[in-house]
Design an enzyme around this catalytic site. Structure first.
Site, PDB file in Angstrom:
ATOM      1  CD  GLU A  53      -2.815 -32.839  41.022  1.00  0.00           C
ATOM      2  OE1 GLU A  53      -3.226 -31.734  41.444  1.00  0.00           O
ATOM      3  OE2 GLU A  53      -1.628 -33.015  40.693  1.00  0.00           O
ATOM      4  CG  HIS A  80       0.330 -36.688  42.881  1.00  0.00           C
ATOM      5  ND1 HIS A  80       1.502 -36.068  42.602  1.00  0.00           N
ATOM      6  CD2 HIS A  80      -0.621 -35.712  42.689  1.00  0.00           C
ATOM      7  CE1 HIS A  80       1.288 -34.821  42.242  1.00  0.00           C
ATOM      8  NE2 HIS A  80       0.007 -34.585  42.278  1.00  0.00           N
ATOM      9  NE  ARG A  81       1.785 -32.146  44.865  1.00  0.00           N
ATOM     10  CZ  ARG A  81       3.012 -32.538  44.507  1.00  0.00           C
ATOM     11  NH1 ARG A  81       3.738 -33.264  45.332  1.00  0.00           N
ATOM     12  NH2 ARG A  81       3.517 -32.209  43.337  1.00  0.00           N
ATOM     13  CG  ASP A 111       2.089 -28.550  44.461  1.00  0.00           C
ATOM     14  OD1 ASP A 111       0.955 -28.019  44.433  1.00  0.00           O
ATOM     15  OD2 ASP A 111       2.734 -28.815  43.434  1.00  0.00           O
ATOM     16  CE  LYS A 145      -1.318 -34.711  38.090  1.00  0.00           C
ATOM     17  NZ  LYS A 145      -0.497 -33.517  38.169  1.00  0.00           N
ATOM     18  CG  ASN A 168      -5.432 -34.194  36.566  1.00  0.00           C
ATOM     19  OD1 ASN A 168      -5.645 -33.051  36.142  1.00  0.00           O
ATOM     20  ND2 ASN A 168      -5.856 -34.593  37.752  1.00  0.00           N
ATOM     21  CG  ASP A 211       1.828 -34.929  35.806  1.00  0.00           C
ATOM     22  OD1 ASP A 211       0.843 -35.658  35.558  1.00  0.00           O
ATOM     23  OD2 ASP A 211       1.781 -33.977  36.612  1.00  0.00           O
TER      24      ASP A 211
HETATM   25  O1  LIG Z   1       4.147 -24.350  37.403  1.00  0.00           O
HETATM   26  C1  LIG Z   1       4.237 -25.421  38.021  1.00  0.00           C
HETATM   27  O2  LIG Z   1       5.120 -26.269  37.757  1.00  0.00           O
HETATM   28  C2  LIG Z   1       3.273 -25.692  39.094  1.00  0.00           C
HETATM   29  C3  LIG Z   1       2.563 -24.665  39.665  1.00  0.00           C
HETATM   30  C4  LIG Z   1       1.652 -24.850  40.817  1.00  0.00           C
HETATM   31  O3  LIG Z   1       0.330 -24.670  40.360  1.00  0.00           O
HETATM   32  P1  LIG Z   1      -0.528 -23.292  40.575  1.00  0.00           P
HETATM   33  O4  LIG Z   1       0.208 -22.187  39.956  1.00  0.00           O
HETATM   34  O5  LIG Z   1      -1.803 -23.641  39.877  1.00  0.00           O
HETATM   35  O6  LIG Z   1      -0.677 -23.122  42.053  1.00  0.00           O
HETATM   36  C5  LIG Z   1       1.794 -26.241  41.447  1.00  0.00           C
HETATM   37  O7  LIG Z   1       0.693 -26.507  42.273  1.00  0.00           O
HETATM   38  C6  LIG Z   1       1.913 -27.318  40.409  1.00  0.00           C
HETATM   39  O8  LIG Z   1       2.055 -28.590  41.000  1.00  0.00           O
HETATM   40  C7  LIG Z   1       3.135 -27.099  39.549  1.00  0.00           C
HETATM   41  C1  LIG Z   2      -1.097 -29.369  41.279  1.00  0.00           C
HETATM   42  C2  LIG Z   2      -0.311 -30.349  40.832  1.00  0.00           C
HETATM   43  O1  LIG Z   2      -0.198 -30.738  39.541  1.00  0.00           O
HETATM   44  P1  LIG Z   2      -0.400 -29.995  38.137  1.00  0.00           P
HETATM   45  O2  LIG Z   2       0.966 -29.827  37.579  1.00  0.00           O
HETATM   46  O3  LIG Z   2      -1.233 -30.947  37.326  1.00  0.00           O
HETATM   47  O4  LIG Z   2      -1.090 -28.690  38.374  1.00  0.00           O
HETATM   48  C3  LIG Z   2       0.521 -31.129  41.782  1.00  0.00           C
HETATM   49  O5  LIG Z   2       1.408 -31.879  41.327  1.00  0.00           O
HETATM   50  O6  LIG Z   2       0.314 -31.049  42.999  1.00  0.00           O
END
Ligand SMILES: O=C(O)C1=C[C@@H](OP(=O)(O)O)[C@@H](O)[C@H](O)C1
Ligand SMILES: C=C(OP(=O)(O)O)C(=O)O
Length: 426
Positions: free
Chosen positions: A341, A386-387, A313, A412, A92, A49
């Site tokens: 994901e 990944h999770r 998460d 990721k 992703n 990422d």
């Molecule tokens: O802003 C961020 O860094 C994130 C927000 C969350 O997503 P959502 O807001 O879609 O739940 C989380 O699931 C993602 O891994 C990271």
């Molecule tokens: C939802 C996730 O990733 P993203 O930042 O791509 O939304 C995650 O890392 O669990």
């Protein structure tokens, strides 16, 4: 397909050090790239990422210099990327795709943003709708509401409040907040309906403030972005360890021993630090330090019924911990799992059943009842998530061997995950 066979284990003991936070790394890289001046970022996460964000910024003409292990020097471009035309592949990475969409909508250039097939199934319409209210010129290349996107120069006007929905992903509001200072004008954002995953907005506001822009807010309904010329570099900053990655090791300590997780502590700006409290509702004990969390097994675990909207998460880790707890665990208010994901509610239900759990899947919740004895030698599909891979490694701590398909999907956010996990299991 590659497979990883994890042997039966009974204890989790020792200490680990976390890789940097994905959420903080990608926000910091973007803010540093947009700022006035150079920023040295230390302990940056090295993963798929962050690699996508680094590549994108480099393609946009930002100077990035790797100055040591996990240390980067970013030369800020004072609000204007040098390259006004670019094709960006963002994999992703939601934390790259959404904030770059908003930033580039205000950049006055021609940009093409795309990702892996799953990214093209992850919604972005609520963000595009909000940006279009400010005059942005964004077109969907194939399906309305989803990437890929074409962004073109536009006449911008943020004098009217911008409305944005926050009930599908908080990343849309994060993206809009981070981009609005580029207009130089004061702006108001109104959140329509329920805002999910609120702690991620706190991370955004905290980091914007470190780069000199203080956003005022009225509850979670209204946000006021001041008229700012540019973000100002804080010169240097450290990225905390990833609190979502911490959840697997905190869980390991609570189900099977005594684990100390270094890199995040009681003052973390990440909402997933609250996972320790959620997990200890099942049993076990945790203690926070300045820069660590220690998790220990105490009594047998019991089931919980919990609203997990604040820790979307890390809540996946609770779903696997439920296998170790007596009774039926219910995790609620997690509809966003379906657009990450993979469809994480469906994937979790399918794979938990492989180890013998009875699972009830609902639109926005999951209910898990463990069997008396977990089924050994299950082969777990990970759905390029990944999770899923990291969560199911915990099953081995119940004394049953388990096979993880496509284990490298952990790249990721945590490329070395299985090496670090192996260092604490006995
Ligand atoms: O802003 C961020 O860094 C994130 C927000 C969350 O997503 P959502 O807001 O879609 O739940 C989380 O699931 C993602 O891994 C990271
Ligand atoms: C939802 C996730 O990733 P993203 O930042 O791509 O939304 C995650 O890392 O669990």
């Amino acid at each position: 397909m590659e497979q990883l066979h994890l042997p039966a284990a009974h204890h989790a003991l020792g200490a680990i050090t976390l890789p940097g936070s994905k959420s903080i790394s990608n926000r910091t890289l973007l803010l540093a790239a947009l700022a006035d001046g150079d920023t040295v970022i230390r302990d940056l996460l090295a993963s798929d990422d962050t690699a996508r964000m680094l590549e994108a910024l480099s393609t946009l003409g930002v100077q990035l210099k790797n100055i040591g292990e996990h240390a980067w020097q970013v030369t800020g471009c004072a609000g204007s990327f040098p390259n006004k035309q670019a094709d960006l592949f963002l994999g992703n990475a939601g934390t790259a795709f959404r904030p770059l969409t908003a930033t580039l909508a205000f950049m006055g250039g021609h940009y093409h943003l795309h990702g892996v097939p799953r990214m093209h199934e992850r919604p972005i319409g609520d963000l595009v709708d909000a940006l279009q209210q400010a005059g942005a010129n964004i077109n969907y290349e194939s399906n309305s509401g989803y990437p890929p996107l074409q962004i073109s120069p536009a006449q911008l006007d943020v004098s009217q409040a911008i409305q944005i929905r926050g009930d599908v992903s908080s990343q849309f509001l994060t993206a809009l907040l981070m981009a609005l200072p580029l207009t130089g004008q004061a702006a108001t954002i109104e959140v329509v309906g329920e805002l999910i995953s609120k702690p991620y907005i706190e991370i955004t506001l905290n980091l914007m403030q470190q780069f000199g822009v203080t956003v005022q807010r009225d509850q979670w309904q209204r946000f006021y972005v001041p008229a700012a010329t540019h973000y100002q570099s804080p010169s240097a900053l450290y990225v905390e360890g990833d609190a979502s990655s911490a959840s697997y090791f905190i869980a390991a300590g609570i189900v099977a021993g005594d684990v100390t997780v270094n890199g995040v502590g009681q003052h973390s700006i990440q909402g997933d630090i609250r996972f320790a409290e959620a997990a200890s509702l099942m049993g076990g004990r945790f203690t926070y330090g300045e820069n660590h969390v220690r998790a220990e097994k105490t009594q047998p675990l019991k089931a919980i019924d919990l609203d997990c909207n604040h820790i979307p998460d890390a809540a996946m880790t609770l779903a696997v911990m439920a296998l170790f707890a007596k009774g039926t665990t219910t995790l609620r208010n997690i509809a966003s799992w379906r657009v990450k994901e993979t469809d994480r509610i469906a994937a979790m239900a399918t794979e938990l059943r492989k180890v013998g759990a009875v699972v009830v899947e609902r639109e926005d919740s999951i209910q898990i009842t463990p069997p008396t004895q977990l089924t050994p030698n299950a082969i777990i599909d990970t759905y390029d998530d990944h999770r899923m891979a990291m969560c199911f490694s915990l099953v081995s701590l119940a004394g049953v061997p388990i096979t993880i398909n496509d284990p490298k999907c952990v790249a990721k956010t945590f490329p070395d995950y299985f090496k670090v996990f192996a260092s604490i299991v006995r």
